[in-house]
Design an enzyme around this catalytic site. Structure first.
Site, PDB file in Angstrom:
ATOM      1  N   ARG A 108     104.064 -21.408 -20.039  1.00 33.02           N
ATOM      2  CA  ARG A 108     103.193 -20.425 -19.406  1.00 33.02           C
ATOM      3  C   ARG A 108     102.087 -19.943 -20.337  1.00 33.02           C
ATOM      4  O   ARG A 108     100.983 -19.633 -19.883  1.00 33.02           O
ATOM      5  CB  ARG A 108     104.034 -19.247 -18.910  1.00 33.02           C
TER       6      ARG A 108
ATOM      7  N   ASP B  96     102.541  -3.524  -8.538  1.00 26.67           N
ATOM      8  CA  ASP B  96     103.116  -4.616  -9.308  1.00 26.67           C
ATOM      9  C   ASP B  96     102.592  -4.513 -10.735  1.00 26.67           C
ATOM     10  O   ASP B  96     101.569  -3.863 -10.987  1.00 26.67           O
ATOM     11  CB  ASP B  96     102.753  -5.977  -8.702  1.00 26.67           C
TER      12      ASP B  96
END
Length: 284
Positions: free
Chosen positions: A46, A154
């Site tokens: 990632r 979020d």
């Protein structure tokens, strides 16, 4: 040699044990997300996108930028964005939505409530809050005098941007009942466009904001009627789970409901709630 070419030549570079430890400690402290050694390969995969975007040739260079050159403050949000997992679907764990329509909303109506306030605390790209909105919108249309609003948050800024726009691949709404799609989902006239968009009347009921649940204080309103925090706690250790749950409950009014993921539990955590259905808890 350009920075981009330098990166390509080091495509199989790996994190040193020391750099992995520093990153995992930062990620856990900042976001609560556990990053054990078994996730080292996942983290490397990632982070490679950030190395490309910053035109850096190695993980050593990136970590030096973060921890030795003062880059962590500017990079923290981007780092967390690539680390977070954002698995989500419309009508995921449907038993919760059955409870919402058949138990929670009728109960609020009997109490004489006029406005129902909901917080989707880990909303990802918006599938959860838009699912809630579809059901609540239908219920409120059938039961005059009741209205609703949804606060959706979020940690990841990228998914919040997607949620705000409310555009999704057409295949993603397959779990949505056809009657709800017809009322709440816009389909392009051009059939070649395989996307849909949430209708304006739904989008107007949602407000989005970035919220780190590791923060000591939350921007969400107090005395909420329902809080959804589903399939997030599984990424936290027990002490972090307990701290987050206590802070969430502080924003829930007595009689309000807390929804957790089906694989999550409050066992061992002292909270002012009682179990009412599966992983649905009512504030006492």
């Amino acid at each position: 040699m350009s920075a981009e070419l330098a990166y390509v030549s080091d495509a199989h570079d790996t994190l040193s044990p020391a750099n992995f430890r520093r990153l995992s400690e930062f990620i856990h402290g900042y976001s609560g997300i556990k990053m054990p050694p078994a996730k080292k390969t996942m983290l490397e995969g990632r982070l490679r996108r950030r190395l490309r975007e910053r035109r850096m040739g190695s993980f050593d260079e990136y970590c030096a930028f973060l921890f030795q050159q003062g880059g962590i403050d500017a990079e923290a949000i981007h780092l967390i964005d690539v680390v977070t997992t954002n698995k989500t679907d419309f009508f995921r764990e449907p038993a919760h939505f059955d409870f919402l329509v058949n138990k929670a909303l009728p109960g609020f109506q009997k109490e004489g409530r006029r406005q129902v306030q909901v917080w989707s605390s880990a909303c990802s790209i918006g599938a959860e809050p838009y699912t809630i909105a579809m059901l609540m919108d239908d219920y409120c249309r059938e039961h005059r005098g009741l209205d609703y609003s949804i606060f959706a948050t979020d940690l990841c800024t990228q998914v919040l941007g997607e949620a705000l726009i409310g555009i999704y691949p057409a295949a993603m709404i397959e779990p949505v009942p056809i009657a709800l799609r017809e009322r709440h989902v816009l389909v392009p006239r051009d059939g070649s466009q395989k996307v849909v968009r949430m209708a304006p009347h739904l989008r107007s009921k949602l407000s989005f904001a970035r919220q780190n649940l590791m923060d000591a204080k939350y921007a969400a309103p107090r005395d909420l009627d329902m809080i959804f925090c589903r399939n997030l706690l599984i990424y936290f250790d027990k002490p972090t789970q307990a701290a987050v749950l206590k802070r969430l409950c502080a924003h829930l009014r007595p009689g309000g409901y807390l929804f957790l993921g089906h694989s999550e539990t409050i066992v061992g955590v002292e909270l002012p709630v009682r179990t009412v259905s599966g992983t649905v808890f009512q504030r006492i």
